[in-house]
Scaffold this motif. Sequence first.
Motif, PDB file in Angstrom:
ATOM      1  N   PHE A  40       0.826  -1.199   0.000  1.00  0.00           N
ATOM      2  CA  PHE A  40       0.000   0.000   0.000  1.00  0.00           C
ATOM      3  C   PHE A  40       0.866   1.257   0.000  1.00  0.00           C
ATOM      4  O   PHE A  40       1.803   1.370   0.790  1.00  0.00           O
ATOM      5  CB  PHE A  40      -0.897   0.043   1.250  1.00  0.00           C
ATOM      6  N   LEU A  41       0.548   2.185  -0.879  1.00  0.00           N
ATOM      7  CA  LEU A  41       1.134   3.515  -0.844  1.00  0.00           C
ATOM      8  C   LEU A  41       0.143   4.510  -0.269  1.00  0.00           C
ATOM      9  O   LEU A  41       0.520   5.444   0.434  1.00  0.00           O
ATOM     10  CB  LEU A  41       1.548   3.969  -2.251  1.00  0.00           C
ATOM     11  N   VAL A  42      -1.130   4.318  -0.602  1.00  0.00           N
ATOM     12  CA  VAL A  42      -2.222   5.154  -0.094  1.00  0.00           C
ATOM     13  C   VAL A  42      -3.357   4.215   0.265  1.00  0.00           C
ATOM     14  O   VAL A  42      -3.699   3.312  -0.500  1.00  0.00           O
ATOM     15  CB  VAL A  42      -2.702   6.162  -1.167  1.00  0.00           C
ATOM     16  N   HIS A  43      -3.947   4.416   1.423  1.00  0.00           N
ATOM     17  CA  HIS A  43      -5.081   3.583   1.836  1.00  0.00           C
ATOM     18  C   HIS A  43      -6.106   4.455   2.543  1.00  0.00           C
ATOM     19  O   HIS A  43      -6.235   4.444   3.767  1.00  0.00           O
ATOM     20  CB  HIS A  43      -4.611   2.443   2.732  1.00  0.00           C
ATOM     21  N   GLY A  44      -6.800   5.259   1.737  1.00  0.00           N
ATOM     22  CA  GLY A  44      -7.871   6.087   2.284  1.00  0.00           C
ATOM     23  C   GLY A  44      -7.394   7.203   3.187  1.00  0.00           C
ATOM     24  O   GLY A  44      -8.100   7.588   4.104  1.00  0.00           O
ATOM     25  N   GLY A  45      -6.209   7.753   2.927  1.00  0.00           N
ATOM     26  CA  GLY A  45      -5.711   8.858   3.729  1.00  0.00           C
ATOM     27  C   GLY A  45      -6.510  10.133   3.483  1.00  0.00           C
ATOM     28  O   GLY A  45      -7.396  10.183   2.627  1.00  0.00           O
ATOM     29  N   GLN A  46      -6.174  11.152   4.225  1.00  0.00           N
ATOM     30  CA  GLN A  46      -6.849  12.450   4.070  1.00  0.00           C
ATOM     31  C   GLN A  46      -6.730  12.910   2.626  1.00  0.00           C
ATOM     32  O   GLN A  46      -5.634  13.043   2.107  1.00  0.00           O
ATOM     33  CB  GLN A  46      -6.241  13.481   5.011  1.00  0.00           C
ATOM     34  N   LEU A  47      -7.846  13.140   1.961  1.00  0.00           N
ATOM     35  CA  LEU A  47      -7.874  13.536   0.561  1.00  0.00           C
ATOM     36  C   LEU A  47      -8.385  14.964   0.472  1.00  0.00           C
ATOM     37  O   LEU A  47      -9.459  15.278   0.990  1.00  0.00           O
ATOM     38  CB  LEU A  47      -8.794  12.582  -0.214  1.00  0.00           C
ATOM     39  N   THR A  48      -7.622  15.814  -0.176  1.00  0.00           N
ATOM     40  CA  THR A  48      -8.021  17.203  -0.385  1.00  0.00           C
ATOM     41  C   THR A  48      -8.250  17.396  -1.873  1.00  0.00           C
ATOM     42  O   THR A  48      -7.303  17.407  -2.658  1.00  0.00           O
ATOM     43  CB  THR A  48      -6.923  18.172   0.112  1.00  0.00           C
ATOM     44  N   GLY A  49      -9.502  17.482  -2.268  1.00  0.00           N
ATOM     45  CA  GLY A  49      -9.826  17.683  -3.673  1.00  0.00           C
ATOM     46  C   GLY A  49      -9.384  19.056  -4.135  1.00  0.00           C
ATOM     47  O   GLY A  49      -9.599  20.051  -3.446  1.00  0.00           O
ATOM     48  N   ILE A  50      -8.744  19.111  -5.293  1.00  0.00           N
ATOM     49  CA  ILE A  50      -8.302  20.378  -5.851  1.00  0.00           C
ATOM     50  C   ILE A  50      -9.108  20.728  -7.101  1.00  0.00           C
ATOM     51  O   ILE A  50      -9.439  21.875  -7.329  1.00  0.00           O
ATOM     52  CB  ILE A  50      -6.794  20.329  -6.164  1.00  0.00           C
ATOM     53  N   GLU A  51      -9.426  19.708  -7.913  1.00  0.00           N
ATOM     54  CA  GLU A  51     -10.256  19.906  -9.094  1.00  0.00           C
ATOM     55  C   GLU A  51     -11.317  18.817  -9.128  1.00  0.00           C
ATOM     56  O   GLU A  51     -11.001  17.644  -9.003  1.00  0.00           O
ATOM     57  CB  GLU A  51      -9.418  19.845 -10.374  1.00  0.00           C
ATOM     58  N   GLY A  52     -12.537  19.187  -9.313  1.00  0.00           N
ATOM     59  CA  GLY A  52     -13.628  18.222  -9.414  1.00  0.00           C
ATOM     60  C   GLY A  52     -14.043  17.665  -8.061  1.00  0.00           C
ATOM     61  O   GLY A  52     -13.363  17.862  -7.054  1.00  0.00           O
ATOM     62  N   PRO A  53     -15.171  16.975  -8.056  1.00  0.00           N
ATOM     63  CA  PRO A  53     -15.681  16.408  -6.795  1.00  0.00           C
ATOM     64  C   PRO A  53     -14.961  15.113  -6.411  1.00  0.00           C
ATOM     65  O   PRO A  53     -14.773  14.236  -7.245  1.00  0.00           O
ATOM     66  CB  PRO A  53     -17.151  16.130  -7.119  1.00  0.00           C
ATOM     67  N   TRP A  54     -14.517  15.048  -5.200  1.00  0.00           N
ATOM     68  CA  TRP A  54     -13.902  13.847  -4.638  1.00  0.00           C
ATOM     69  C   TRP A  54     -14.726  13.462  -3.420  1.00  0.00           C
ATOM     70  O   TRP A  54     -14.558  14.035  -2.351  1.00  0.00           O
ATOM     71  CB  TRP A  54     -12.453  14.111  -4.246  1.00  0.00           C
ATOM     72  N   ASP A  55     -15.596  12.512  -3.585  1.00  0.00           N
ATOM     73  CA  ASP A  55     -16.517  12.133  -2.511  1.00  0.00           C
ATOM     74  C   ASP A  55     -16.260  10.715  -2.012  1.00  0.00           C
ATOM     75  O   ASP A  55     -17.159  10.018  -1.589  1.00  0.00           O
ATOM     76  CB  ASP A  55     -17.961  12.272  -2.991  1.00  0.00           C
ATOM     77  N   GLY A  56     -15.022  10.288  -2.084  1.00  0.00           N
ATOM     78  CA  GLY A  56     -14.709   8.937  -1.653  1.00  0.00           C
ATOM     79  C   GLY A  56     -13.288   8.818  -1.165  1.00  0.00           C
ATOM     80  O   GLY A  56     -12.636   9.811  -0.830  1.00  0.00           O
ATOM     81  N   ASP A  57     -12.803   7.581  -1.140  1.00  0.00           N
ATOM     82  CA  ASP A  57     -11.458   7.275  -0.662  1.00  0.00           C
ATOM     83  C   ASP A  57     -10.619   6.724  -1.807  1.00  0.00           C
ATOM     84  O   ASP A  57     -11.120   5.997  -2.670  1.00  0.00           O
ATOM     85  CB  ASP A  57     -11.513   6.227   0.454  1.00  0.00           C
ATOM     86  N   LEU A  58      -9.348   7.044  -1.803  1.00  0.00           N
ATOM     87  CA  LEU A  58      -8.415   6.577  -2.813  1.00  0.00           C
ATOM     88  C   LEU A  58      -7.481   5.539  -2.202  1.00  0.00           C
ATOM     89  O   LEU A  58      -7.001   5.711  -1.079  1.00  0.00           O
ATOM     90  CB  LEU A  58      -7.596   7.758  -3.349  1.00  0.00           C
TER      91      LEU A  58
END
Length: 114
Positions: A40-58
């Motif tokens: 894992f490199l990313v597992h649902g960490g704090q996500l700050t959307g910069i462009e477009g809607p981000w309504d989930g986890d990456l």
Amino acid sequence: MTTTTKAYALAYLREVDLGPEIVEYIERIDATLEPYDGRFLVHGGQLTGIEGPWDGDLVIIEFPSADAARAWYDSDAYRAILALRTEHSNSMTCIVEGVPDGYRAVDKIASLQA
């Protein structure tokens, strides 16, 4: 000498039903990654959307190659738990190849003009 670029399994998870099935999926996924050197490199960490809607986890999982990533996804061990995620979340997933060391954006021009 041929060098293999790393590859990444990406998942964008929305509307996750955080019930026992998702908990079981999370508890079991690490063991499915080990034979393919996935981590894992990313597992649902704090996500700050910069462009477009981000309504989930990456989620981003690194593999040594696209072949390793595909072998993991197609493995019996991962297929045994896959429905625990797909039936309890709305998600999009993909496998994408990375770029070699030293890559620069202008390197893409040659492949676009070929």
